[in-house]
Write a protein that holds these residues in place. Structure first.
Motif, mmCIF file in Angstrom:
data_model
loop_
_atom_site.group_PDB
_atom_site.id
_atom_site.type_symbol
_atom_site.label_atom_id
_atom_site.label_comp_id
_atom_site.label_asym_id
_atom_site.label_seq_id
_atom_site.Cartn_x
_atom_site.Cartn_y
_atom_site.Cartn_z
ATOM 1 N N CYS A 1 30.770 90.025 92.873
ATOM 2 C CA CYS A 1 29.961 89.233 93.811
ATOM 3 C C CYS A 1 30.765 88.879 95.054
ATOM 4 C CB CYS A 1 29.479 87.954 93.131
ATOM 5 S SG CYS A 1 28.292 88.200 91.797
ATOM 6 N N ALA A 2 32.042 88.523 94.864
ATOM 7 C CA ALA A 2 32.886 88.153 96.003
ATOM 8 C C ALA A 2 33.118 89.341 96.923
ATOM 9 C CB ALA A 2 34.212 87.604 95.497
ATOM 10 N N GLU A 3 33.282 90.536 96.359
ATOM 11 C CA GLU A 3 33.497 91.729 97.187
ATOM 12 C C GLU A 3 32.258 92.028 98.025
ATOM 13 O OE1 GLU A 3 33.340 95.609 98.653
ATOM 14 O OE2 GLU A 3 32.065 94.981 96.966
ATOM 15 N N GLU A 4 31.091 91.929 97.414
ATOM 16 C CA GLU A 4 29.856 92.179 98.167
ATOM 17 C C GLU A 4 29.650 91.126 99.245
ATOM 18 O OE1 GLU A 4 26.846 92.223 95.213
ATOM 19 O OE2 GLU A 4 27.341 94.235 94.455
ATOM 20 N N ALA A 5 29.983 89.867 98.935
ATOM 21 C CA ALA A 5 29.825 88.803 99.922
ATOM 22 C C ALA A 5 30.794 88.977 101.081
ATOM 23 C CB ALA A 5 30.024 87.444 99.256
ATOM 24 N N LEU A 6 32.014 89.400 100.783
ATOM 25 C CA LEU A 6 32.981 89.653 101.857
ATOM 26 C C LEU A 6 32.496 90.761 102.775
ATOM 27 C CD1 LEU A 6 36.645 89.521 100.460
ATOM 28 C CD2 LEU A 6 35.638 88.110 102.250
ATOM 29 N N ASN A 7 31.743 91.674 102.223
ATOM 30 C CA ASN A 7 31.280 92.816 103.001
ATOM 31 C C ASN A 7 30.113 92.466 103.921
ATOM 32 O OD1 ASN A 7 31.179 95.484 103.836
ATOM 33 N ND2 ASN A 7 29.976 96.171 102.093
ATOM 34 N N PHE A 8 29.299 91.460 103.493
ATOM 35 C CA PHE A 8 28.088 91.161 104.255
ATOM 36 C C PHE A 8 28.074 89.749 104.833
ATOM 37 C CE2 PHE A 8 26.779 94.410 101.141
ATOM 38 C CZ PHE A 8 26.361 95.390 102.011
ATOM 39 N N GLN A 9 28.803 88.814 104.242
ATOM 40 C CA GLN A 9 28.778 87.424 104.714
ATOM 41 C C GLN A 9 30.208 86.965 105.009
ATOM 42 O OE1 GLN A 9 26.535 84.878 102.076
ATOM 43 N NE2 GLN A 9 25.212 86.566 101.439
ATOM 44 N N THR A 10 30.806 87.561 105.972
ATOM 45 C CA THR A 10 32.229 87.373 106.228
ATOM 46 C C THR A 10 32.571 85.925 106.555
ATOM 47 O OG1 THR A 10 32.319 89.621 107.097
ATOM 48 C CG2 THR A 10 34.164 88.149 107.620
ATOM 49 N N VAL A 11 31.808 85.276 107.382
ATOM 50 C CA VAL A 11 32.169 83.948 107.887
ATOM 51 C C VAL A 11 32.233 82.920 106.766
ATOM 52 C CG1 VAL A 11 31.486 82.086 109.434
ATOM 53 C CG2 VAL A 11 31.164 84.465 110.157
ATOM 54 N N SER A 12 31.281 82.940 105.858
ATOM 55 C CA SER A 12 31.202 81.912 104.827
ATOM 56 C C SER A 12 32.102 82.188 103.624
ATOM 57 C CB SER A 12 29.756 81.770 104.346
ATOM 58 O OG SER A 12 29.285 83.004 103.832
ATOM 59 N N VAL A 13 32.716 83.352 103.550
ATOM 60 C CA VAL A 13 33.498 83.732 102.368
ATOM 61 C C VAL A 13 34.967 83.978 102.697
ATOM 62 C CG1 VAL A 13 33.701 85.383 100.466
ATOM 63 C CG2 VAL A 13 31.439 84.744 101.331
ATOM 64 N N ALA A 14 35.250 84.674 103.790
ATOM 65 C CA ALA A 14 36.615 85.091 104.097
ATOM 66 C C ALA A 14 37.547 83.892 104.257
ATOM 67 C CB ALA A 14 36.626 85.935 105.373
ATOM 68 N N GLY A 15 38.725 84.000 103.643
ATOM 69 C CA GLY A 15 39.742 82.965 103.761
ATOM 70 C C GLY A 15 39.481 81.734 102.922
ATOM 71 N N LYS A 16 38.532 81.806 101.990
ATOM 72 C CA LYS A 16 38.169 80.636 101.198
ATOM 73 C C LYS A 16 38.397 80.889 99.708
ATOM 74 C CE LYS A 16 34.703 79.016 104.518
ATOM 75 N NZ LYS A 16 33.287 78.631 104.721
ATOM 76 N N ALA A 17 38.458 79.788 98.950
ATOM 77 C CA ALA A 17 38.621 79.843 97.498
ATOM 78 C C ALA A 17 37.372 79.272 96.841
ATOM 79 C CB ALA A 17 39.864 79.067 97.065
#
Length: 568
Positions: A236-252
C-alpha cells in the motif's frame, strides 16, 4: 535490467526486498509474486536459498526468472549498489543476523551504516521509491512513565531500537534527494507463524512458569499486528508513494491490526491455545519495577554479555503499560486496512506453534537443542523439570518428600539404622492398611507393586558388575599395584570420615536446599551469571600474572607449576 523481463507484462516493475528471508520479508515476497506485475529480487544475508515446501510460488518464480536471489551484506556498499541496479523500488525489511548479544559496533554497522549504504545505492542507481520497515517502539518514550509520542526517544534501554530509530531518521531525511521518495512503516508488536521474537519469548516464559503472574492491574492495552498485514502495508505504501507523493513521502506511518486489546487477554489466548495456564496472580507494579532496577544495574555492569535484558525490558513494557498507536494517517494516506483479523491471526499462530505446546512430545524431545545450560546439565528429563520448577506442584511435592526424609534420618535424634527400621515399619503398616481397603478405594493399583523380570535381571547384572569391579580395585590396592591410586583413596576416605563425623547433616541439608534453588536461579539469569563468572575468571588470571611478575623466583615457579597442574 535484462530485456527479457519486459516481455512478461508491459507494467512490470522490478523491486528489491532487502531482508527477504526474514520473518516479514518472506510474506512480502510472496504477496508481490501473487500480484503478478513484479520482478522480485530477494536479498538477504543467508548465503544460499533453502526453500520450504510451502514456498512453491517462489520456487516457480525463480525457475521462470520472475524472482532471483542475492546474498547481500548491507555493510558492503559496492555489493548493495550492484543488487539495487536496475530496480525502481526497494523494500528495506529487518536486517538479518542481529541479536541482542551483538556489541554496539556490530549493531551500528548492520543497522545505521547499512541504512546509509542503501540510501547511497538508491540515489546512485536511480531508485524511485524506498520503503523502510521500522518499529513502533522507536517512539515509545519512558518505560517508567508509559508515555508515547511521535518524537524519537532521547534515552532508551534497548540499543537495537535506538539504532533503528537512527536508521529511520536517515531514510526519511533522504526523501526527494536525487529523485528518491522515501517513507517508513512502524508496525507494532508483529506476530504470526515464523515469529522468532514475541511468541517464542512468551512460550519460554510460560515454560518457566512466569506467565502466571499479572503485572499491575492487568488493564493495560496494546496494539498487535499480524505479519501478513505488515507485508500488505508495504505494498500500500509503495502504491501511495507512486500516486500520492505529497501526503506520503518523507513520513512515517504506524501499522497495527486496528484492534487494540488488553495485553494479558492477548497473552491468555496464545497460552491457552497451546495448553498453558492463563495468567491469574497479580503482582504490584512497584515490586516488578524494583526488580527491573536491579537488572538495569546488572546490565550496566556486565555490558553486552547481558543480552537477555532488552527482551525482558520489552516484555515489561508490554506487560505493564498501555501501548496503542494511531493508524488513521495510514488508513487515509496509504489506504491501509488489515487483511487478516486479529482473531484469525491468533488462530493461525497457535496452529503454527503447535510443536511447542505444553503437552507436545516433539517439544520435549527436541527441546534440549534450544534449552538452557542448566536444563542440559540436568539431562533435559524429569529431574530437570523438578529442579527447575517446570511443574510447581510436582516440584513442591518432591521437595517436601525429601525434606521429610532428611528430618526423619538426620534431625529426629535417632540413629540411621533406627530411623530406617521405623520408616520400613511405617511403610509396611500403610501398605497393609491399603490392602484391606475395598478395591474402589485403592489409591495405588496393584500393577505399581509388580517388577518385570527384565528390570530384576538388569539390576542384578549391574550389581554383580559393580561388585566384581570393586573387588578388583580393592585387590589391586591390597597388592600395591598402584600407589598413586592408593594415596588418592586413602585421602578420599579420610576426608569422607571427617565429613561423616562432623558435617554430614549440614552438607545434606544445604545441598537439598541449594538443589531446588541454584539451578532455577542460574537458568533465569544464565547470561548475567556467565558474564560475572567471565569477569571473575579474567580478573583472577590477570592477578596471577601480576603475582608471577612481581614475586620472588621460587614463588613464581610454584604458581606456574600450580597453573600447569590445574590445566592438566
Amino acid at each position: 535490467m535484462d530485456d527479457r523481463f519486459t516481455d512478461l507484462n508491459p507494467k512490470t516493475k522490478t523491486c528489491v526486498v532487502l531482508g527477504g528471508r526474514g520473518f516479514i520479508g518472506k510474506s512480502l515476497v510472496l504477496r508481490l509474486l501473487k500480484l503478478g506485475n513484479w520482478i522480485v529480487r530477494v536479498a538477504d544475508s543467508t548465503h544460499s536459498l533453502q526453500l520450504h515446501s510451502s514456498e512453491s510460488l517462489l520456487a516457480e518464480a525463480l525457475s521462470s526468472s520472475r524472482a532471483s536471489y542475492f546474498h547481500l551484506d548491507v555493510t558492503d556498499k559496492h555489493r548493495v549498489a550492484k543488487v539495487l541496479e536496475g530496480s525502481s523500488v526497494v523494500f528495506y525489511m529487518d536486517v538479518d543476523g542481529i541479536s541482542y548479544d551483538n556489541d554496539f559496533y556490530n549493531c551500528y554497522k548492520l543497522i545505521v551504516q547499512g541504512a546509509k549504504n542503501v540510501i547511497t545505492a538508491c540515489r546512485d542507481c536511480k531508485v524511485k521509491r524506498l520503503i523502510y520497515n521500522s518499529s513502533a517502539d522507536v517512539v515509545f518514550d519512558d518505560l517508567h512513565k508509559g508515555v508515547k509520542s511521535s518524537a524519537y526517544q532521547w534515552k532508551v534501554d534497548n540499543i537495537l531500537i535506538d539504532l533503528k530509530a537512527h536508521a529511520e531518521a536517515l531514510i526519511l531525511d533522504a526523501n526527494d534527494i536525487d529523485g528518491v521518495l522515501t517513507c517508513s512503516l512502524r508496525p507494532s508488536n508483529v506476530f504470526g507463524p515464523g515469529d522468532t521474537e514475541i511468541v517464542p519469548y512468551f512460550l519460554k516464559l510460560a515454560r518457566y512458569g512466569f506467565t502466571k503472574f499479572i503485572i499491575g492491574t492487568g488493564d493495560n492495552r496494546s496494539d498487535f499486528t499480524f505479519y501478513e498485514n505488515v507485508a500488505h502495508a508495504h505494498i500500500c505504501a509503495e502504491e501511495a508513494l507512486n500516486f500520492q507523493t505529497v501526503s506520503v513521502a518523507g513520513k512515517a506511518f504506524f501499522i497495527t491490526n486496528l484492534e487494540p486489546m488488553k495485553f494479558w487477554e492477548f497473552l491468555s489466548l496464545l497460552l491457552e491455545g497451546l495448553g498453558y495456564q492463563r495468567p491469574f496472580i497479580k503482582l504490584p507494579a512497584n515490586l516488578v519495577q524494583y526488580i527491573l532496577s536491579v537488572l538495569m544495574w546488572l546490565h550496566e555492569k556486565l555490558g553486552p554479555r547481558c543480552f537477555s535484558y532488552p527482551l525482558l525490558v520489552r516484555f515489561l513494557q508490554l506487560a505493564s503499560h498501555t501501548q496503542t498507536f494511531n493508524c488513521s494517517p495510514a488508513q487515509k494516506d496509504i489506504g491501509y486496512s488489515p487483511i487478516v483479523s486479529l482473531e484469525e491471526g491468533v488462530t493461525l499462530t497457535i496452529e503454527s506453534f503447535a510443536h511447542l505446546a505444553k503437552d507436545s512430545s516433539f517439544s520435549r524431545c527436541s527441546g534440549c537443542v534450544d534449552r538452557s545450560k542448566a536444563d542440559k546439565l540436568l539431562g533435559c528429563g524429569k529431574v530437570a523439570d523438578i529442579l527447575l520448577w517446570r511443574d510447581e506442584k510436582a516440584s513442591f511435592t518432591y521437595f517436601l518428600g525429601l525434606f521429610f526424609l532428611f528430618y526423619w534420618f538426620f534431625l529426629s535424634g535417632s540413629s540411621l539404622i533406627s530411623s530406617g527400621a521405623r520408616l520400613l515399619l511405617l511403610a509396611t503398616l500403610l501398605l497393609c492398611g491399603h490392602g484391606f481397603l475395598p478395591s474402589k478405594l485403592h489409591v495405588l493399583p496393584v500393577s505399581n507393586f509388580k517388577i518385570s523380570d527384565t528390570v530384576v535381571k538388569d539390576s542384578v547384572a549391574i550389581t554383580v558388575h559393580l561388585w566384581n569391579k570393586g573387588f578388583q580395585n580393592i585387590k589391586g590396592l591390597a597388592q600395591g599395584d598402584d600407589w598413586s591410586k592408593f594415596f588418592k583413596v586413602a585421602v578420599l576416605i579420610y576426608l569422607l570420615k571427617l565429613i561423616l563425623s562432623k558435617f554430614l547433616t549440614t552438607l545434606i541439608g544445604t545441598g537439598l536446599a541449594l538443589a531446588f534453588m541454584v539451578f532455577f536461579v542460574y537458568e533465569q539469569y544464565e547470561s548475567e551469571i556467565d558474564g560475572l563468572a567471565g569477569i571473575l575468571t579474567t580478573s583472577l588470571k590477570e592477578f596471577t600474572i601480576y603475582l608471577m611478575r612481581n614475586s620472588p623466583l621460587f614463588v613464581s615457579r610454584l604458581l606456574h607449576y600450580g597453573d600447569n597442574f590445574q590445566r592438566s
